[in-house]
Design a protein around this motif. Structure first.
Motif, mmCIF file in Angstrom:
data_model
loop_
_atom_site.group_PDB
_atom_site.id
_atom_site.type_symbol
_atom_site.label_atom_id
_atom_site.label_comp_id
_atom_site.label_asym_id
_atom_site.label_seq_id
_atom_site.Cartn_x
_atom_site.Cartn_y
_atom_site.Cartn_z
ATOM 1 N N ALA A 1 12.249 88.952 37.518
ATOM 2 C CA ALA A 1 13.272 88.810 36.477
ATOM 3 C C ALA A 1 14.292 87.744 36.863
ATOM 4 C CB ALA A 1 13.965 90.151 36.240
ATOM 5 N N PHE B 1 11.923 89.302 27.885
ATOM 6 C CA PHE B 1 11.236 89.313 29.178
ATOM 7 C C PHE B 1 11.953 90.237 30.170
ATOM 8 C CE2 PHE B 1 11.155 87.469 33.505
ATOM 9 C CZ PHE B 1 9.819 87.646 33.797
ATOM 10 N N LEU B 2 13.274 90.110 30.260
ATOM 11 C CA LEU B 2 14.035 90.930 31.193
ATOM 12 C C LEU B 2 13.936 92.412 30.840
ATOM 13 C CD1 LEU B 2 17.253 88.763 31.652
ATOM 14 C CD2 LEU B 2 15.360 89.044 33.254
ATOM 15 N N LEU C 1 14.066 85.093 26.924
ATOM 16 C CA LEU C 1 14.573 85.571 28.199
ATOM 17 C C LEU C 1 14.989 87.036 28.121
ATOM 18 C CD1 LEU C 1 15.422 84.965 31.093
ATOM 19 C CD2 LEU C 1 17.590 84.105 30.222
ATOM 20 N N GLY D 1 13.449 84.309 35.210
ATOM 21 C CA GLY D 1 14.280 84.441 34.020
ATOM 22 C C GLY D 1 15.652 83.818 34.169
#
Length: 461
Positions: free
Chosen positions: A373, A13-14, A10, A377
């Motif tokens: 996001a 990814f963010l 996570l 996420g």
């Protein structure tokens, strides 16, 4: 260990999405794979991906055909009478023009695309605002309010992402929110009326040239040449200058076909609310019928699909990429492990307030998180955490769409559509945000109150 891998997935990814290091599509597909391999989930990785793709397939299909349907309706001129009617009813009254602007923005926003909503609405109304000396900041704000509340429709970006991330249907996320959305629409109209009265008091009652109104209905300002205000050559005098687009003229419907298109759209919307059939099926049927009536020749259908294929591909590929991301995180147990960790640090007394808290911060979070996001996420972790407090995950999804990139997207610097809006109206982003923030937050608060009253979201103490 699984929770740590989930947090790393996570977090990376963010970071990648918010810093624009890679495309969202690439991040959704590639980021979870190495962490799944590290956790020893390699043998089942393919099945996790397929499971994720299967869950988002209905959403992807619905969005593809919904976009095509409303693009076709716009090309056939279904909404042209609305534009002309608004301009006729306005009669030079700034208050009526402001309310008409909000109505037009909400009607055009039915295609679920913020950029096209801004292009069409501002192109139609900017010449009238110029002629009467009305505030362009008012134009940008009212268009943003109308488009924001309509972004909750199930084929719009936020709701589609919420459904994909939570493996839920429109009947789970959107349908319970219809009363709240209607309340938001009413709020926007009241705000437009209030702001229009203030503008009327500032300017008085004026009458635009008849030719000016006709030019506005066609998406032009009735003047040509480099000296026309807002023309491309005048971009250094009004700040950012303005863009102009004309409504597509490739397909125009006559009276009979126009009446049919209107009837078909009304039947479609009623069927959506009544859940007569699954949403993907309704949009497939509606688009197919509309295409056969309006563009019966295969050659014309091909040309139409070529014109709008880019929009469909951009949306659907993102949805299927999200299926890969959520499929891996769900199948490996990362989401469940992260949620268990979050539950362990959240006081029991606060857990029951989670839907309300998500709703209240959803709109301001549009300034911090991109829709991808947040919905891909953050939302799955919040939803999984809510289940430990006896709260259905769909309820967290409903709370999120009350503001996160719905009412908040027209003022977020993280969406390109915002810059189209401020660029076309010639206002600065800072002025636009300061003007719109309180009214957009008010929309979220009104819808939150209605959602609580109708049980779409709940609180427990």
């Amino acid at each position: 260990m699984t929770a740590v891998l989930g947090l790393c997935t996570l977090g990376l990814f963010l970071v990648l999405v918010m810093t624009n290091r890679v495309s969202v599509l690439a991040a959704l597909v590639l980021v979870p794979i190495p962490f799944a391999l590290i956790g020893g989930f390699g043998p089942d990785l393919g099945q996790h991906v397929l499971d994720g793709l299967a869950t988002v397939a209905p959403t992807g299909i619905m969005i593809a055909f919904a976009v095509l349907y409303f693009c076709l309706m716009i090309e056939t001129g279904l909404f042209d009478p609305v534009i002309r009617g608004i301009l006729r009813l306005a009669k030079g009254d700034p208050m009526r023009i402001t309310v008409g602007t909000a109505v037009l923005a909400m009607v055009v926003a039915l295609d679920g695309e913020g950029a096209s909503t801004f292009l069409i609405t501002v192109s139609a109304m900017l010449p009238v605002y110029r002629r009467l000396g009305m505030s362009r900041l008012l134009l940008a704000g009212v268009v943003g309010l109308g488009a924001g509340v309509m972004n909750m429709i199930p084929w719009g970006g936020p709701t589609a992402r919420a459904m994909a991330a939570l493996d839920a249907g429109a009947e789970d996320i959107f349908t319970p929110m219809v009363p709240a959305m209607l309340g938001g629409i009413a709020w926007v109209l009241v705000v437009a009326w209030w702001l229009g009265r203030k503008e009327r008091a500032r300017l008085g009652l004026l009458e635009p040239d008849p030719g000016q109104a006709e030019g506005a209905a066609q998406g032009t300002d009735g003047r040509d040449g480099p000296d026309a205000p807002g023309a491309p050559g005048a971009a250094g005098r009004g700040g950012t200058g303005t863009l102009r687009v004309e409504a597509p003229q490739a397909i125009r419907a006559g009276a009979v076909r126009g009446a049919f298109n209107l009837l078909l759209t009304v039947v479609l919307i009623v069927s959506l609310v009544a859940e007569v059939l699954p949403l993907p099926v309704l949009f497939i049927l509606a688009f197919t019928v509309a295409a056969m009536v309006n563009v019966p020749r295969w050659k014309d259908q091909q040309e139409f699909l070529e014109r709008h294929g880019k929009s469909v591909v951009l949306v659907t590929t993102m949805i299927f990429a999200a299926g890969v991301f959520t499929g891996i995180l769900t199948g490996t147990g990362m989401i469940e492990a992260m949620a268990a960790g979050l539950v362990a640090v959240v006081p029991e007394s606060v857990g029951g307030l989670l839907p309300l808290l998500v709703a209240l911060v959803s709109m301001p979070l549009s300034l911090v998180f991109t829709p991808d996001a947040f919905y891909f996420g953050i939302l799955p972790v919040l939803a999984e955490s809510a289940t430990h407090f006896g709260i259905p995950p769909e309820e967290i999804g409903r709370a999120a769409i009350l503001g996160q990139m719905t009412t908040g997207f027209p003022l977020s610097p993280l969406t390109p559509a915002t810059f189209i809006l401020v660029g076309m109206t010639g206002v600065s982003l800072g002025e636009h945000q300061r003007f719109l923030f309180r009214w957009a937050l008010g929309t979220t608060l009104v819808m939150t109150a209605i959602a609580l009253a109708t049980g779409a979201i709940s609180v427990s103490l």
